[in-house]
Enzyme design. Structure first.
Site, PDB file in Angstrom:
ATOM      1  NE  ARG A   8       4.422   2.066  -1.267  1.00 35.11           N
ATOM      2  CZ  ARG A   8       5.648   1.874  -0.844  1.00 35.11           C
ATOM      3  NH1 ARG A   8       6.645   2.370  -1.532  1.00 35.11           N
ATOM      4  NH2 ARG A   8       5.892   1.195   0.236  1.00 35.11           N
TER       5      ARG A   8
ATOM      6  CE  LYS B 284       8.180  -9.192 -15.925  1.00 39.75           C
ATOM      7  NZ  LYS B 284       9.301  -9.328 -15.066  1.00 39.75           N
TER       8      LYS B 284
ATOM      9  CG  HIS C 237      12.553 -35.611 -17.701  1.00 40.29           C
ATOM     10  ND1 HIS C 237      12.876 -36.943 -17.798  1.00 40.29           N
ATOM     11  CD2 HIS C 237      13.641 -34.930 -18.127  1.00 40.29           C
ATOM     12  CE1 HIS C 237      14.113 -37.073 -18.241  1.00 40.29           C
ATOM     13  NE2 HIS C 237      14.599 -35.854 -18.456  1.00 40.29           N
TER      14      HIS C 237
ATOM     15  CD1 TRP D  62      -1.857  -5.686  -4.307  1.00 40.12           C
ATOM     16  CD2 TRP D  62      -1.029  -6.499  -2.397  1.00 40.12           C
ATOM     17  NE1 TRP D  62      -1.540  -6.994  -4.509  1.00 40.12           N
ATOM     18  CE2 TRP D  62      -1.031  -7.521  -3.363  1.00 40.12           C
ATOM     19  CE3 TRP D  62      -0.548  -6.780  -1.124  1.00 40.12           C
ATOM     20  CZ2 TRP D  62      -0.572  -8.801  -3.097  1.00 40.12           C
ATOM     21  CZ3 TRP D  62      -0.085  -8.054  -0.853  1.00 40.12           C
ATOM     22  CH2 TRP D  62      -0.092  -9.049  -1.832  1.00 40.12           C
TER      23      TRP D  62
ATOM     24  CD  GLU E 216      11.745 -11.770 -15.660  1.00 36.67           C
ATOM     25  OE1 GLU E 216      11.355 -12.391 -14.657  1.00 36.67           O
ATOM     26  OE2 GLU E 216      11.512 -10.565 -15.837  1.00 36.67           O
TER      27      GLU E 216
ATOM     28  CD  GLU F 243       4.856  -9.786 -13.658  1.00 37.85           C
ATOM     29  OE1 GLU F 243       4.585  -9.550 -12.479  1.00 37.85           O
ATOM     30  OE2 GLU F 243       6.017  -9.716 -14.108  1.00 37.85           O
TER      31      GLU F 243
ATOM     32  CE  LYS G 108       8.388  -1.815  -9.691  1.00 39.36           C
ATOM     33  NZ  LYS G 108       8.370  -2.991 -10.558  1.00 39.36           N
TER      34      LYS G 108
ATOM     35  CG  ASN H 103       2.657  -0.243   3.491  1.00 40.41           C
ATOM     36  OD1 ASN H 103       2.257  -1.341   3.094  1.00 40.41           O
ATOM     37  ND2 ASN H 103       3.842   0.259   3.190  1.00 40.41           N
ATOM     38  N   GLY H 104       1.084  -2.578   5.556  1.00 44.46           N
ATOM     39  CA  GLY H 104       1.713  -3.718   6.237  1.00 44.46           C
ATOM     40  C   GLY H 104       0.665  -4.642   6.807  1.00 44.46           C
TER      41      GLY H 104
ATOM     42  CB  CYS I 161      -0.872   0.029   1.252  1.00 46.07           C
ATOM     43  SG  CYS I 161      -1.779  -1.500   1.505  1.00 46.07           S
TER      44      CYS I 161
HETATM   45  C1  F6R Z   1       7.768  -9.452 -11.517  1.00 44.44           C
HETATM   46  C2  F6R Z   1       8.114  -8.680 -10.343  1.00 44.44           C
HETATM   47  C3  F6R Z   1       8.197  -9.384  -9.045  1.00 44.44           C
HETATM   48  C4  F6R Z   1       9.370  -8.825  -8.195  1.00 44.44           C
HETATM   49  C5  F6R Z   1       9.342  -9.457  -6.798  1.00 44.44           C
HETATM   50  C6  F6R Z   1      10.521  -9.015  -5.955  1.00 44.44           C
HETATM   51  O1  F6R Z   1       7.721  -8.662 -12.671  1.00 44.44           O
HETATM   52  O2  F6R Z   1       8.298  -7.498 -10.407  1.00 44.44           O
HETATM   53  O3  F6R Z   1       8.319 -10.759  -9.224  1.00 44.44           O
HETATM   54  O4  F6R Z   1      10.561  -9.107  -8.848  1.00 44.44           O
HETATM   55  O5  F6R Z   1       8.146  -9.098  -6.152  1.00 44.44           O
HETATM   56  O6  F6R Z   1      10.508  -7.640  -5.752  1.00 44.44           O
HETATM   57  P1  F6R Z   1      11.830  -6.874  -5.331  1.00 44.44           P
HETATM   58  O7  F6R Z   1      12.810  -7.034  -6.436  1.00 44.44           O
HETATM   59  O8  F6R Z   1      11.406  -5.464  -5.121  1.00 44.44           O
HETATM   60  O9  F6R Z   1      12.335  -7.524  -4.076  1.00 44.44           O
END
Ligand code: F6R
Length: 607
Positions: A27, A483, A502, A74, A479, A486, A602, A98-99, A2
């Site tokens: 966030r 991408k 396998h 969030w 990765e 998500e 994020k 937040n938390g 948040c």
């Molecule tokens: C995917 C993504 C997440 C972050 C993960 C770790 O696109 O952004 O998988 O990589 O939440 O976040 P950080 O790097 O901030 O610890």
């Protein structure tokens, strides 16, 4: 997670609170709200969904106070409804959080026994009631907060407004970041410097356990023992321009295209171009003595660590143990004294990674941190701080932070090899000169944007997509899949090419595109055999390779993406571009919300 902001202003604050939320929307964006203190009342407005909905609520029902708090959420406890949106309030107290408050159930029971009723399903509301109960019984806001904070378990940052004290806000921080901003006759609280960027450049970072009273005159900060504390005021350097999209349609697109520049900046601070040498900051431990490396991270940052494992093992011949942070702590890892534990994080605040860091610190490890926010909690707890210079990453899907992490990790692996006497001067010069070629190669990769945009139409209708890679391209396959899933919500998985037979091969049919990441080189032939296995079962292949690879195996593929021929060391950085662009364009075709994909946020500051 948040985002929170608080302003003790001289003018009405609602617009500035909403602007602050806009800069923190990355966030969390499932609901939002604000509360101002005005005319002896707490005026609260909240809305479910994106921030635009709150703006509409405020248009219909404006507020006018000069002091207020706001929140973009969030969801952790309770669905993302207007009722669960912050601020949470009683008649006397309004609060944003937040938390997570881990002991909220027992606190709520205690408050219920006291006759108090709750209007939300959140953990946060109990804190508003705890503070309010004391204030209603005559405690000052300061005494009430000092009393309540030690009762809370978990991770939190808070901003609290008081109906009968229209001159002050109180903020608190434990486990989630909070900054104090100093203006001219105005004061601010925010989850990060970016939130406050246009309001002030003068900020203090609160430390763990700190709480603060802000008034128009300034801030009074207390530590966890309630002793008055001084926290340095620093120039934040955050720019509101970083939260602008410029000519790009999405932040993610802008950030993908920034990569040549930010990777060059990052490499520039770890490599000396004049003599092609690695130039790490002075370390106060002997890296050549490190006998084991533990790498811990989450999500995309974890995949950067997985790529780096190949480099540390290849160049520095050091055994590497790597794990996702949420698993690491619970498998009782064996940590020998004197090991180096490396944590990789864009935000530097991810709760799982931070908890793993603290576990390693308590177990005698030297703590190295590769982080994009140099003022973050992880950065402050590191013995060895290795910043990436990606600049603020706003798109929720990580792109430029990933390639900058790879740049730092490659330099660190080379440095370790040099110090261990495993890389001579000539080899060092060769490795560094290849690394310095990266920005140009990233530009060449970006030139394929239009081709990738056209091919996105082939992938967009798929329900499932597989990504295959071998060696250091295996983490890239994961990765790429992350991408895609998500931001486009297409189910995707990344596998080691050789592992497909396998099990996952059972999924192959003509409706499952298989994206193969395979630069030409010693492992190429083996991957081509795996492609044949896909083809034999009617699978449709998208091959990402260089001209040589496409010449050899491109025929019969559903689509191909040509990358420049690059040295194997920098291939993971360069091949990150097509997997990012492919996910981006598929999401655009599907019309999903690229920068704010559903359910995500994020900076995940809860475990
Ligand atoms: C995917 C993504 C997440 C972050 C993960 C770790 O696109 O952004 O998988 O990589 O939440 O976040 P950080 O790097 O901030 O610890």
């Amino acid at each position: 997670m948040c985002g929170i902001i608080g302003i003790v202003g001289q003018q009405p604050v609602a617009d500035r609170l909403v602007d602050g939320l806009k800069r923190m929307e990355y966030r969390g964006y499932d609901s939002s709200g604000l509360c101002v203190v005005d005319g002896g009342e707490l005026q609260r407005r909240r809305a479910e969904g994106k921030l635009g909905n709150l703006v509409e609520v405020l248009k219909a029902d404006p507020v006018d106070g000069t002091i207020g708090i706001a929140h973009t959420r969030w969801a952790t406890h309770g669905a993302p409804t207007a009722n669960n949106a912050h601020p949470h309030a009683t008649a006397q107290v309004a609060l944003v959080h937040n938390g997570i408050i881990e002991n909220f159930k027992e606190l709520r029971e205690e408050l219920r026994r006291d006759g108090r009723t709750f209007e939300s399903e959140t953990d946060s509301e109990v804190v508003a009631h705890l503070v309010s109960r004391l204030v209603e019984n005559g405690a000052s806001p300061q005494d009430a907060v000092a009393d309540v904070l030690p009762r809370l378990r978990g991770a939190f940052s808070l901003a609290i407004a008081f109906r009968d004290h229209p001159e002050m806000l109180i903020g608190a921080r434990l486990g989630s970041p909070l900054v104090v901003g100093y203006g001219e006759g105005e004061m601010f609280l925010g989850s990060d410097a970016l939130a406050l960027a246009p309001l002030t450049q003068r900020i203090s970072y609160l430390e763990e356990g700190d709480w603060v009273v802000i008034t128009r005159e300034g801030a009074q900060i207390f530590d966890a023992e309630n002793k008055e504390a001084t926290r340095e005021i620093v120039a934040s350097g955050a720019s509101a321009a970083a939260v602008e999209k410029g000519n790009y349609r999405h932040f993610m697109q802008k950030e993908i295209f920034e990569q040549p520049t930010v990777v060059a900046q990052t490499l520039g601070s770890y490599l000396r171009q004049a003599d092609n040498s690695v130039a790490l900051p002075q370390l106060d431990f002997d890296i050549s003595e490190i006998r084991r490396l533990t790498i811990v991270a989450c999500g995309t940052s974890y995949y950067a660590g997985m790529v780096a494992k190949y480099w540390f093992e290849h160049f520095a011949r050091v055994p590497v143990d790597i794990d996702v942070a949420s698993e690491f702590r619970y498998r009782e890892p064996v940590l020998e004294d004197g090991g180096l534990a490396l944590f990789i994080s864009q935000s530097g605040e991810t709760a799982d990674t931070l908890a793993a860091l603290r576990h390693c610190k308590a177990n005698g490890q030297v703590i190295g941190v590769v982080v994009n926010v140099p003022t973050s909690t992880m950065a402050r707890e590191a013995d060895l701080l290795l910043p990436t210079h990606a600049g603020p990453e706003i798109g929720v899907a990580s792109t430029k932070a990933f390639t900058c992490q790879l740049a730092v990790l490659a330099a660190l692996a080379a440095h370790m090899a040099v110090k261990k006497g495993l890389m001579n001067r000539e080899e060092e010069q060769s490795v560094v000169s290849h690394l310095l070629e990266t920005p140009a190669c990233l530009n060449a990769a970006l030139d394929h944007d239009d081709d990738i945009a056209s091919m996105a139409h082939l992938i967009a209708p798929a329900r499932d997509v597989l990504y295959l890679g071998r060696g250091q391209d295996y983490p890239l396959a994961m990765e790429g899949a992350l991408k895609l899933k998500e931001i486009s919500y297409i189910h995707a998985e990344g596998y080691a090419s050789g592992e497909m037979k396998h099990g996952p091969i059972a999924l192959i049919d003509d409706e499952v595109p298989v994206v193969v990441i395979a630069p030409s080189g010693p492992l190429f032939e083996k991957t081509v055999s795996n492609m044949e296995e896909v083809r034999a079962r009617g699978g449709k292949i998208v091959l990402i390779s260089d001209a040589e690879g496409l010449e050899e195996a491109g025929e019969g593929c559903m689509a191909t993406i040509e990358m420049p021929k690059v040295h194997p060391l920098i291939a993971p950085l360069v091949y990150a571009i097509p997997v990012q662009l492919l996910a981006y364009h598929v999401a655009v075709v599907k019309g999903t919300d690229v920068d704010q994909p559903r359910n995500l946020a994020k900076s995940v500051t809860v475990e």
